[in-house]
Design a protein around this motif. Structure first.
Motif, short mmCIF file in Angstrom:
data_model
loop_
_atom_site.label_atom_id
_atom_site.label_comp_id
_atom_site.label_asym_id
_atom_site.label_seq_id
_atom_site.Cartn_x
_atom_site.Cartn_y
_atom_site.Cartn_z
N HIS A 92 1.83 15.80 3.45
CA HIS A 92 1.07 15.17 2.37
C HIS A 92 1.86 13.99 1.84
O HIS A 92 3.09 14.03 1.77
N HIS A 94 -7.99 14.20 -7.05
CA HIS A 94 -6.60 14.24 -6.59
C HIS A 94 -5.92 12.89 -6.80
O HIS A 94 -5.28 12.36 -5.90
N ARG A 123 -15.35 16.54 -4.03
CA ARG A 123 -14.62 15.39 -4.58
C ARG A 123 -15.49 14.46 -5.42
O ARG A 123 -14.98 13.64 -6.17
N ARG A 158 -0.45 15.93 16.10
CA ARG A 158 0.14 16.24 14.79
C ARG A 158 -0.38 17.58 14.35
O ARG A 158 -1.49 17.99 14.72
N ARG A 191 -3.16 23.82 -4.03
CA ARG A 191 -4.52 24.18 -3.61
C ARG A 191 -4.47 25.04 -2.35
O ARG A 191 -5.27 25.96 -2.17
C1 SDX Z 1 -5.75 14.98 2.25
O1 SDX Z 1 -3.75 11.73 -0.80
C2 SDX Z 1 -4.30 12.85 -1.09
O2 SDX Z 1 -4.18 13.38 -2.18
C3 SDX Z 1 -5.12 13.43 0.03
C4 SDX Z 1 -5.74 14.81 -0.23
C5 SDX Z 1 -6.75 14.74 -1.34
O3 SDX Z 1 -6.97 15.77 -1.98
O4 SDX Z 1 -7.40 13.66 -1.49
O5 SDX Z 1 -4.73 15.73 -0.59
C6 SDX Z 1 -6.47 15.31 1.01
O6 SDX Z 1 -5.99 13.95 2.83
C7 SDX Z 1 -4.68 15.93 2.74
C8 SDX Z 1 -3.96 15.41 4.02
C9 SDX Z 1 -4.85 15.79 5.22
N1 SDX Z 1 -4.26 15.18 6.47
C10 SDX Z 1 -3.69 15.93 7.38
O7 SDX Z 1 -3.48 17.13 7.28
C11 SDX Z 1 -3.29 15.15 8.65
C12 SDX Z 1 -1.89 15.58 9.09
N2 SDX Z 1 -0.93 15.03 8.11
C13 SDX Z 1 -0.32 13.77 8.39
O8 SDX Z 1 -1.02 12.88 9.17
C14 SDX Z 1 0.46 13.20 7.22
O9 SDX Z 1 1.22 14.22 6.72
C15 SDX Z 1 -0.30 12.54 6.09
C16 SDX Z 1 -1.22 11.49 6.58
C17 SDX Z 1 -1.06 13.54 5.31
C18 SDX Z 1 0.75 11.90 5.17
O10 SDX Z 1 1.35 10.91 5.91
P1 SDX Z 1 2.49 9.98 5.26
O11 SDX Z 1 2.72 10.29 3.84
O12 SDX Z 1 2.16 8.57 5.61
O13 SDX Z 1 3.76 10.51 5.99
P2 SDX Z 1 4.27 9.96 7.37
O14 SDX Z 1 3.12 9.83 8.31
O15 SDX Z 1 5.11 8.77 7.10
O16 SDX Z 1 5.18 11.19 7.86
C19 SDX Z 1 6.54 11.29 7.47
C20 SDX Z 1 7.19 11.99 8.65
C21 SDX Z 1 6.97 11.26 9.99
O17 SDX Z 1 8.04 11.62 10.84
P3 SDX Z 1 9.30 10.56 11.01
O18 SDX Z 1 8.69 9.25 11.46
O19 SDX Z 1 9.95 10.47 9.65
O20 SDX Z 1 10.19 11.20 12.05
O21 SDX Z 1 6.61 13.29 8.84
C22 SDX Z 1 5.96 13.35 10.11
C23 SDX Z 1 5.74 11.92 10.55
O22 SDX Z 1 5.69 11.85 11.97
N3 SDX Z 1 4.71 14.05 9.88
C24 SDX Z 1 4.19 14.95 10.72
C25 SDX Z 1 3.02 15.40 10.10
N4 SDX Z 1 2.86 14.76 8.93
C26 SDX Z 1 3.90 13.92 8.81
N5 SDX Z 1 4.61 15.40 11.92
C27 SDX Z 1 3.82 16.35 12.51
N6 SDX Z 1 2.67 16.84 11.96
C28 SDX Z 1 2.26 16.39 10.77
N7 SDX Z 1 1.14 16.87 10.22
#
Ligand code: SDX
Length: 428
Positions: free
Chosen positions: A307, A230, A389, A301, A316
């Motif tokens: 993402h 990825h 992976r 969260r 996916r």
């Molecule tokens: C993987 O990088 C890759 O390619 C990873 C992956 C791979 O194949 O290797 O795809 C695998 O890691 C997938 C992601 C798995 N993680 C989760 O599902 C955890 C939940 N998701 C989040 O923690 C978050 O979305 C991330 C970590 C995945 C991405 O975070 P970013 O890009 O740093 O985004 P951010 O935290 O700055 O969020 C932007 C906004 C924020 O709100 P505001 O401050 O703008 O008001 O979106 C909100 C965040 O609070 N937000 C969420 C959220 N994800 C982002 N709010 C609630 N629930 C969520 N899941």
């Protein structure tokens, strides 16, 4: 398209080259910025910073596109196999029949591990998380193959390490599971294909015949393909930066396993099921949990949502969601958390908070539901992600090494104390 960019600073104008990729992505090359202007750039989490040029995987977050070496993830998940995808990612092209047969035969000759590794495994209590066991067993390979530590190894030696790791990770993964449940390990059976051999090591019992369920083996193969690479995600960037110091493949991959373990990354698939279970136990009120996810004062969260790159559906997740329906139906499993997951997705996709932030289900949202239906325990979900992976990590490590990339060493902006004289405070 322009091939230069200008930065105006302190009355000066600095012209910087712009690099354009094969899919027309453009990047300002800042290699000379500090020397010419004294400026560095600052980008916590590297959200807007490219670390390398890579020919392995292409993502388009806006379009929800994922391709390995130019082949769409949809095509590969539908028509290829995990080992064929592993070969494609690592060596750059799909193998012909003879090459692929040789590749599979080489792997089947290295699935066993040194008996002393069982002593390391036995040192872990059953309560040890399998990800910690896995990263330790992978790093222990540096002890059993000390030649792998030499930085200037031949291509053949590097390739042997690659084959060894592809062959042994399923054994380590299954043995980490056996350690978790306190069962004796099952040795590899090289008459079986990759996924069947893994299933037998996971679920077989000494002295008992184990019948591999073809539905499960096929679903596992598809899941591993979907996790295979990825581009420059957190764990892959870790593998690259550790490898950039000329650390061995085994120590670089061990570091990647530890990076993947985090709940914001690969650990999310375990966190998703724990979240869905909590919602089920709480009465299944998805609205209540969506509101918690939106509440800035609530640390909750929606795991499996959002993402860094995809601001559209994670392709996916779409494939896994359909596979979840298929596999559970074929296995005759009725898992209430699947309905809760679908309900959450439906509600979130209509909710302004998620729509405005372009938060969609990612690869981790549905994968745990299939793993669970396959009988894989929750704490093993992230280990399954690591198993998938591995070829991507290897391909990226090999590309970094083949391109003689420099050791990774980012800069910083210092915001600490200015110079001050030492006074022995303890004697005041
Ligand atoms: C993987 O990088 C890759 O390619 C990873 C992956 C791979 O194949 O290797 O795809 C695998 O890691 C997938 C992601 C798995 N993680 C989760 O599902 C955890 C939940 N998701 C989040 O923690 C978050 O979305 C991330 C970590 C995945 C991405 O975070 P970013 O890009 O740093 O985004 P951010 O935290 O700055 O969020 C932007 C906004 C924020 O709100 P505001 O401050 O703008 O008001 O979106 C909100 C965040 O609070 N937000 C969420 C959220 N994800 C982002 N709010 C609630 N629930 C969520 N899941």
């Amino acid at each position: 398209m322009s091939n230069t960019a200008e930065i105006k600073f302190n009355g000066n104008t600095y012209e910087l080259p712009v690099t354009t990729g094969s899919e027309n992505e453009q990047a300002i090359d800042i290699s000379k910025l500090r020397a010419e202007s004294g400026l560095i750039t600052l980008d916590p989490g590297f959200k807007n910073t490219g670390s390398t040029k890579s020919a392995i995987t292409f993502l388009d977050g806006e379009q929800g596109i994922l391709r390995y070496r130019g082949y769409s993830i949809e095509d590969l998940a539908d028509k290829s196999s995990f080992l064929e995808v592993a070969y494609l990612l690592i060596y750059g092209e799909l193998p012909d029949t003879e090459t692929f047969t040789n590749f599979k035969n080489r792997i089947s000759k290295h699935t066993f591990v040194h008996e002393d590794i069982k002593k390391i495994l036995d040192g872990f209590p059953s309560k040890a998380h399998p990800m910690g066991v896995l990263s330790s067993l992978v790093c222990s390979l540096t002890a059993f193959y000390p030649g792998s530590l030499a930085p200037n190894r031949s291509e053949d030696d590097i390739d042997l390490s690659i084959i060894r790791l592809l062959a042994k990770l399923p054994t380590f993964t299954a043995w980490a599971y056996k350690n978790k449940i306190g069962h004796p390990v099952i040795y590899p059976d090289n008459k079986l294909d990759y996924c069947s051999n893994f299933m037998k090591m996971m679920y077989g019992l000494p002295g008992n015949e184990y019948e591999v369920d073809p539905v499960v083996a096929s679903a596992l193969d598809k899941l591993l393909i979907l996790h295979a690479d990825h581009e420059q995600n957190c764990s892959t960037s870790t593998v690259r930066i550790v490898g950039s110091s000329q650390a061995s493949l085994y120590s670089s991959i061990s570091a990647g396993i530890n990076a993947l373990w985090g709940p914001l990354h690969g650990g999310a698939n375990q966190a998703v099921i724990e979240m869905l279970e909590a919602i089920k136990e709480d009465g299944g009120d998805t609205t209540k949990f969506l509101n918690k996810a939106k509440d800035k004062n609530d640390p909750f969260r929606l795991m499996g949502f959002g993402h860094r790159v995809y601001k559209n559906f994670d392709p996916r997740a779409k494939i896994i969601k359909k596979a979840a329906d298929d596999v559970l139906a074929k296995l005759g499993v009725n898992d209430p958390v699947l309905d809760i997951a679908k309900g959450l997705e439906e509600a979130a996709l209509k909710d302004d908070y998620f729509v405005e932030r372009k938060l969609y289900p990612n690869v981790d949202f549905y994968s745990g539901i299939i793993y669970r239906a396959m009988g894989i325990p929750t704490e093993m979900f992230t280990v399954m992600f690591a198993l998938g992976r591995l070829p991507g990590w290897i391909a990226q490590w090999k590309e970094m090494r083949d391109n003689n990339e420099p050791i990774g060493r980012p800069r910083q902006v210092y915001v600490g104390a200015e110079q001050r004289d030492y006074t022995d405070i303890s004697k005041r």
